[in-house]
Write a protein that holds these residues in place. Structure first.
Motif, PDB file in Angstrom:
ATOM      1  N   ASP A   1      47.429  20.688  46.137  1.00  0.00           N
ATOM      2  CA  ASP A   1      47.537  21.314  45.074  1.00  0.00           C
ATOM      3  C   ASP A   1      46.005  21.449  44.561  1.00  0.00           C
ATOM      4  O   ASP A   1      45.211  20.792  44.091  1.00  0.00           O
ATOM      5  CB  ASP A   1      48.284  20.733  44.036  1.00  0.00           C
ATOM      6  CG  ASP A   1      48.527  21.942  42.811  1.00  0.00           C
ATOM      7  OD1 ASP A   1      48.056  23.116  42.968  1.00  0.00           O
ATOM      8  OD2 ASP A   1      49.361  21.781  41.927  1.00  0.00           O
ATOM      9  N   ASN A   2      45.182  22.930  44.590  1.00  0.00           N
ATOM     10  CA  ASN A   2      44.088  22.968  44.459  1.00  0.00           C
ATOM     11  C   ASN A   2      43.700  24.357  43.659  1.00  0.00           C
ATOM     12  O   ASN A   2      44.527  25.293  43.432  1.00  0.00           O
ATOM     13  CB  ASN A   2      43.033  23.378  45.552  1.00  0.00           C
ATOM     14  CG  ASN A   2      43.440  22.305  47.028  1.00  0.00           C
ATOM     15  OD1 ASN A   2      43.030  21.006  46.963  1.00  0.00           O
ATOM     16  ND2 ASN A   2      44.584  22.542  47.657  1.00  0.00           N
ATOM     17  N   LEU A   3      42.738  24.112  42.726  1.00  0.00           N
ATOM     18  CA  LEU A   3      42.402  25.158  41.798  1.00  0.00           C
ATOM     19  C   LEU A   3      41.050  25.560  41.789  1.00  0.00           C
ATOM     20  O   LEU A   3      40.101  24.619  41.728  1.00  0.00           O
ATOM     21  CB  LEU A   3      42.964  24.901  40.218  1.00  0.00           C
ATOM     22  CG  LEU A   3      42.853  25.931  39.261  1.00  0.00           C
ATOM     23  CD1 LEU A   3      44.024  26.915  39.677  1.00  0.00           C
ATOM     24  CD2 LEU A   3      43.251  25.651  38.029  1.00  0.00           C
ATOM     25  N   ILE A   4      40.605  26.936  41.981  1.00  0.00           N
ATOM     26  CA  ILE A   4      39.230  27.127  41.972  1.00  0.00           C
ATOM     27  C   ILE A   4      39.093  28.617  41.290  1.00  0.00           C
ATOM     28  O   ILE A   4      39.800  29.386  41.365  1.00  0.00           O
ATOM     29  CB  ILE A   4      38.750  27.466  43.571  1.00  0.00           C
ATOM     30  CG1 ILE A   4      37.047  27.772  43.518  1.00  0.00           C
ATOM     31  CG2 ILE A   4      39.511  28.556  44.284  1.00  0.00           C
ATOM     32  CD1 ILE A   4      36.717  27.576  44.957  1.00  0.00           C
ATOM     33  N   LEU A   5      37.993  28.657  40.367  1.00  0.00           N
ATOM     34  CA  LEU A   5      37.785  29.756  39.517  1.00  0.00           C
ATOM     35  C   LEU A   5      36.834  30.694  40.370  1.00  0.00           C
ATOM     36  O   LEU A   5      35.465  30.211  40.867  1.00  0.00           O
ATOM     37  CB  LEU A   5      37.026  29.351  38.219  1.00  0.00           C
ATOM     38  CG  LEU A   5      36.963  30.472  37.234  1.00  0.00           C
ATOM     39  CD1 LEU A   5      38.036  30.982  36.858  1.00  0.00           C
ATOM     40  CD2 LEU A   5      35.933  29.994  36.172  1.00  0.00           C
ATOM     41  N   LEU A   6      37.022  31.987  40.759  1.00  0.00           N
ATOM     42  CA  LEU A   6      36.126  32.859  41.266  1.00  0.00           C
ATOM     43  C   LEU A   6      36.365  34.208  40.954  1.00  0.00           C
ATOM     44  O   LEU A   6      37.329  34.691  39.963  1.00  0.00           O
ATOM     45  CB  LEU A   6      36.657  32.969  43.072  1.00  0.00           C
ATOM     46  CG  LEU A   6      36.444  31.608  43.918  1.00  0.00           C
ATOM     47  CD1 LEU A   6      37.449  31.688  44.952  1.00  0.00           C
ATOM     48  CD2 LEU A   6      35.115  31.179  43.989  1.00  0.00           C
ATOM     49  N   THR A   7      35.204  35.001  41.083  1.00  0.00           N
ATOM     50  CA  THR A   7      35.095  36.464  40.428  1.00  0.00           C
ATOM     51  C   THR A   7      35.388  37.405  41.581  1.00  0.00           C
ATOM     52  O   THR A   7      34.477  37.540  42.329  1.00  0.00           O
ATOM     53  CB  THR A   7      33.932  36.558  39.732  1.00  0.00           C
ATOM     54  OG1 THR A   7      33.818  35.801  38.815  1.00  0.00           O
ATOM     55  CG2 THR A   7      33.865  38.064  39.183  1.00  0.00           C
TER      56      THR A   7
ATOM     57  N   GLY B   1      35.533  41.928  38.585  1.00  0.00           N
ATOM     58  CA  GLY B   1      34.498  41.174  37.657  1.00  0.00           C
ATOM     59  C   GLY B   1      34.783  40.112  36.851  1.00  0.00           C
ATOM     60  O   GLY B   1      34.087  39.641  35.995  1.00  0.00           O
ATOM     61  N   GLN B   2      36.132  40.153  36.480  1.00  0.00           N
ATOM     62  CA  GLN B   2      36.555  38.914  35.525  1.00  0.00           C
ATOM     63  C   GLN B   2      37.007  37.614  36.413  1.00  0.00           C
ATOM     64  O   GLN B   2      37.730  37.785  37.754  1.00  0.00           O
ATOM     65  CB  GLN B   2      37.520  39.317  34.841  1.00  0.00           C
ATOM     66  CG  GLN B   2      37.223  40.477  33.859  1.00  0.00           C
ATOM     67  CD  GLN B   2      36.227  40.048  32.713  1.00  0.00           C
ATOM     68  OE1 GLN B   2      36.436  39.274  32.098  1.00  0.00           O
ATOM     69  NE2 GLN B   2      35.220  41.066  32.801  1.00  0.00           N
ATOM     70  N   PRO B   3      36.333  36.479  35.868  1.00  0.00           N
ATOM     71  CA  PRO B   3      36.847  35.173  36.748  1.00  0.00           C
ATOM     72  C   PRO B   3      38.462  35.096  36.866  1.00  0.00           C
ATOM     73  O   PRO B   3      39.273  35.402  35.833  1.00  0.00           O
ATOM     74  CB  PRO B   3      36.603  34.154  35.687  1.00  0.00           C
ATOM     75  CG  PRO B   3      35.313  34.771  35.255  1.00  0.00           C
ATOM     76  CD  PRO B   3      35.725  36.057  34.739  1.00  0.00           C
ATOM     77  N   VAL B   4      38.924  34.650  37.910  1.00  0.00           N
ATOM     78  CA  VAL B   4      40.226  34.323  38.348  1.00  0.00           C
ATOM     79  C   VAL B   4      40.441  33.142  38.661  1.00  0.00           C
ATOM     80  O   VAL B   4      39.945  32.489  39.462  1.00  0.00           O
ATOM     81  CB  VAL B   4      40.774  35.381  39.323  1.00  0.00           C
ATOM     82  CG1 VAL B   4      42.134  35.158  39.756  1.00  0.00           C
ATOM     83  CG2 VAL B   4      40.590  36.837  38.941  1.00  0.00           C
ATOM     84  N   ASN B   5      41.612  32.380  38.031  1.00  0.00           N
ATOM     85  CA  ASN B   5      42.005  30.884  38.707  1.00  0.00           C
ATOM     86  C   ASN B   5      42.897  31.238  39.936  1.00  0.00           C
ATOM     87  O   ASN B   5      43.987  31.884  39.779  1.00  0.00           O
ATOM     88  CB  ASN B   5      42.818  30.461  37.355  1.00  0.00           C
ATOM     89  CG  ASN B   5      41.967  29.446  36.715  1.00  0.00           C
ATOM     90  OD1 ASN B   5      41.467  28.411  36.951  1.00  0.00           O
ATOM     91  ND2 ASN B   5      41.644  30.353  35.204  1.00  0.00           N
ATOM     92  N   VAL B   6      42.348  30.536  41.199  1.00  0.00           N
ATOM     93  CA  VAL B   6      42.865  30.740  42.236  1.00  0.00           C
ATOM     94  C   VAL B   6      43.639  29.486  42.780  1.00  0.00           C
ATOM     95  O   VAL B   6      43.039  28.423  42.731  1.00  0.00           O
ATOM     96  CB  VAL B   6      42.191  31.265  43.438  1.00  0.00           C
ATOM     97  CG1 VAL B   6      43.082  31.368  44.641  1.00  0.00           C
ATOM     98  CG2 VAL B   6      41.393  32.607  42.994  1.00  0.00           C
ATOM     99  N   ARG B   7      44.981  29.267  42.515  1.00  0.00           N
ATOM    100  CA  ARG B   7      45.617  28.028  42.766  1.00  0.00           C
ATOM    101  C   ARG B   7      45.969  28.397  44.419  1.00  0.00           C
ATOM    102  O   ARG B   7      46.744  29.210  44.652  1.00  0.00           O
ATOM    103  CB  ARG B   7      47.046  27.962  42.115  1.00  0.00           C
ATOM    104  CG  ARG B   7      47.724  26.735  42.171  1.00  0.00           C
ATOM    105  CD  ARG B   7      48.802  26.614  41.404  1.00  0.00           C
ATOM    106  NE  ARG B   7      49.375  25.259  41.547  1.00  0.00           N
ATOM    107  CZ  ARG B   7      50.524  24.935  40.992  1.00  0.00           C
ATOM    108  NH1 ARG B   7      51.183  25.942  40.182  1.00  0.00           N
ATOM    109  NH2 ARG B   7      51.113  23.609  41.064  1.00  0.00           N
TER     110      ARG B   7
END
Length: 689
Positions: free
Chosen positions: A583-589, A651-657
């Motif tokens: 289970d991993n979470l990363i913030l990307l745009t 252009g807005q940050p997204v939490n990618v799980r």
């Protein structure tokens, strides 16, 4: 307060007894009667002191919960008592788990106690107290074979208060049982009263094998006794080698047959010769690393002298002595070993004394010069400390006896008295300090209450509840006393947890690390102080979102990059990449028209816990996308389009799980991390042409 208030009397009695032993042959009839009276009084004194020390120690121990490692050992005893085999009540319940480093001679008697009286803290101490009693009895007998009753009782008293005995003798460890078995073997083998020498030698072989099975490091003890047997064969006191050969053969037969029986049991339990061979391959690798023979553990890098200095400092701390006093003690130990080796084989007590001294010298040399600094623990030298203490007192007993029975000049006698007093002064200080410490020792009742409160909470949980530890931190004492199976959170992917089953985490005091840190940062748990026993309910297993801070949110990264907005991932491995957990979470745009791309290496299918290709599930701000399969045994490039229904704004940050429904089947002793797939590149990319 009686024990701690008698140290001046102890010193006087011991020194007077030494003078009596050395000058005993020149006493007049009146002084002889006085010496006998003094001997009787001192024997009564040390006998009473030994009784008080034993009772006081047992009183403290009976209320002391097992340690972390001891809890693991006793989990196996509990499993055997329930006819479930030689396994822990944790995780996958492997047979003969490698983390269990105390063997059957401790675990089987504990299992018998649990079978008869049930599982609780007092029952967990029964075997510890029994082996402690064996240690004191065999110490007395070893010294008594050549020394006076007073000196033998004094030796047993010092063994009862060896620094660390309360912590390591009653925590569920195997060090005290192992050295007790070696002492018993030495006592029996060199007993002059044996009428059946071959049977006695066979029993000694069995005891030595049991000691090695209990703790592998007791190869030092078994080797020392066997070395002395060989030396005695080479230099027999009576000139006859045939009886010694027969005894040696009987000793070897007892040891070999015992080891064969143990390994047959292990092979059958593991499932055959191949599994047994693989088990020993991994086990010996761990043994060699911990012994310092192979690299793999943190060690001193300043050279041998630097390592010696650092370990001597640690040893002085363990002894509660100044460094110069510890160094002097080691010099005296080597002197006693050489002097005993050079004694005539006809001198009674030479070989038993040499056996214990050789164990002590080899133990000290190994711990000071070879063992990795990361493993230079007090527990790993306590048997060497006991042997040094008992061996030196045995040396005094045999040496004093020799001097008492020979005619020497006044100067030589004075020298003997001074050396003897010097040798016994450190054990005497040890006894005084240990007696005082025991008077003020007590079980931390607050810790016990907190432990037992959590134990009751765990017992009361629904039968279908998930109860988790994390990796190595398995709260074994809670599992043992609550008699509940605890699972490893690093073994079960979150996506495979059954809906509707409550989830809990057990927390127990550990080292400075917060082993629930990853769980706390990812999920919502019930509140509790982080440095004590607690049962934490999982309120939500949906990761809390990452929010932009000072660092820039990236569009795409290499998995090994030192990126601020990552959670759940394992540590970077440089050019190799970074392992994903389940289970991993990363913030990307993302940019307009992007899709999410994940490049991972997936090991072979046989490496995984579950017999299916790892499935990867990706969601954007909680909006799920279709699952994709990775390709075991190679690199997979997985592309996940962003569904319009997710409402993602470019252009807005997204939490990618990123969830993976399979984990590598790696033993906790090798790698306790949750390993799903090795990430290479992670991020948003533009549409392919």
């Amino acid at each position: 307060m009686f024990v701690s208030g008698t140290w001046n009397s102890e010193a006087a009695i011991v020194i007077m007894q030494i003078l009596k032993m050395v000058n005993g042959m020149n006493m007049s009839s009146d002084s002889g009667r006085s010496a006998k009276a003094l001997s009787l009084i001192s024997s009564i004194f040390f006998g009473l002191l030994l009784s008080l020390l034993f009772i006081g120690t047992a009183k403290v121990a009976i209320h002391s919960a097992p340690s972390f490692d001891g809890g693991m050992n006793l989990e196996v005893a509990s499993s055997i008592a329930k006819d479930e085999g030689y396994r822990r009540s944790y995780a996958q319940r492997d047979v003969f788990p490698h983390e269990i480093q105390t063997g059957a001679p401790y675990i089987l008697p504990a299992a018998a106690v649990f079978k008869i009286w049930g599982i609780a803290i007092p029952q967990a101490q029964v075997v510890n107290i029994a082996y402690f009693a064996l240690l004191l009895a065999t110490t007395f007998l070893l010294v008594r074979q050549r020394g006076s009753r007073t000196l033998a009782l004094f030796a047993a008293c010092t063994a009862a208060v060896v620094p660390g005995i309360l912590e390591f003798g009653f925590g569920g460890y195997g060090e005290i049982p192992a050295i007790s078995l070696v002492f018993a073997a030495t006592t029996i083998f060199y007993s002059e009263r044996s009428k059946r020498p071959l049977v006695t030698a066979f029993v000694v072989g069995v005891l030595l094998a049991l000691a090695v099975i209990t703790k592998t490091v007791m190869l030092i003890g078994a080797g020392a006794l066997c070395l002395c047997v060989i030396l005695e064969l080479a230099c027999p006191a009576d000139g006859q080698r045939a009886p010694h050969m027969k005894r040696m053969g009987a000793l070897a037969a007892g040891g070999i047959l015992t080891m064969i029986a143990m390994e047959l049991w292990r092979a059958v339990a593991l499932g055959g010769v191949d599994a047994w061979t693989n088990w020993w391959t991994e086990e010996t690798s761990g043994i060699f690393r911990q012994a310092g023979v192979h690299t793999g553990l943190a060690d001193t890098t300043t050279g041998l002298l630097g390592k010696l200095s650092l370990h001597l400092h640690h040893l002085s701390h363990d002894y509660r002595f100044a460094m110069w006093a510890t160094a002097l003690w080691l010099v005296l130990l080597c002197f006693a070993g050489v002097a005993t080796l050079l004694r005539s084989p006809k001198q009674v007590g030479k070989w038993s004394t040499l056996t214990i001294l050789v164990i002590a010298i080899v133990y000290m040399a190994w711990w000071l010069l070879v063992t990795p600094t990361a493993k230079a623990w007090h527990r790993r030298i306590i048997d060497g400390m006991i042997c040094a203490n008992v061996g030196m007192i045995m040396f005094v007993a045999t040496w004093s006896s020799d001097w008492r029975n020979r005619a020497y000049g006044r100067l030589a006698r004075i020298s003997a008295i001074l050396i003897t007093c010097l040798i016994l002064s450190l054990p005497l200080v040890w006894l005084v300090k240990g007696s005082r410490a025991l008077v003020y020792a007590s079980t931390n009742l607050d810790d016990n209450r907190a432990l037992l409160h959590v134990v009751e909470e765990v017992r009361a949980l629904p039968k279908n509840a998930y109860i988790f530890g994390v990796g190595w931190y398995s709260a074994p004492t809670i599992s043992l006393l609550a008699e509940r199976l605890i699972l490893d959170f690093n073994d079960i992917p979150v996506s495979r947890l059954e809906t509707g089953r409550p989830v809990y985490f057990v927390q127990a005091p550990s080292d400075s690390s917060d082993y629930l840190g990853r769980v706390r940062s990812n999920y919502q748990l019930s509140d509790a102080p982080r440095d004590g026993y607690a049962l934490l309910a999982a309120i939500s297993l949906t990761p809390s979102p990452l929010t932009p801070q000072h660092d820039e949110v990236q569009r795409h990264i290499h998995a090994a990059d030192n990126y601020s907005y990552m959670r759940g991932f394992n540590a970077s491995e440089g050019s190799n990449g970074r392992w994903l957990s389940d289970d991993n979470l990363i913030l990307l745009t993302p940019k307009a028209g992007d899709h999410f791309e994940l490049i991972v290496y997936t090991p072979s299918q046989a490496s995984y816990l579950y017999n299916s290709a790892p499935k990867v599930m990706v969601s954007f701000n909680g909006c799920a996308t279709p699952t994709q399969d990775s390709k075991p045994g190679g690199v997979s490039k997985l592309n996940f389009p962003i569904p319009d229904s997710c409402g993602i704004t470019p252009g807005q940050p997204v939490n990618v799980r990123i969830e993976v429904d399979n984990l590598l089947d790696v033993a906790t002793t090798r790698d306790a991390r949750p390993l799903a797939a090795l990430g290479k590149e992670i991020g948003f990319v533009g549409s392919q042409p």
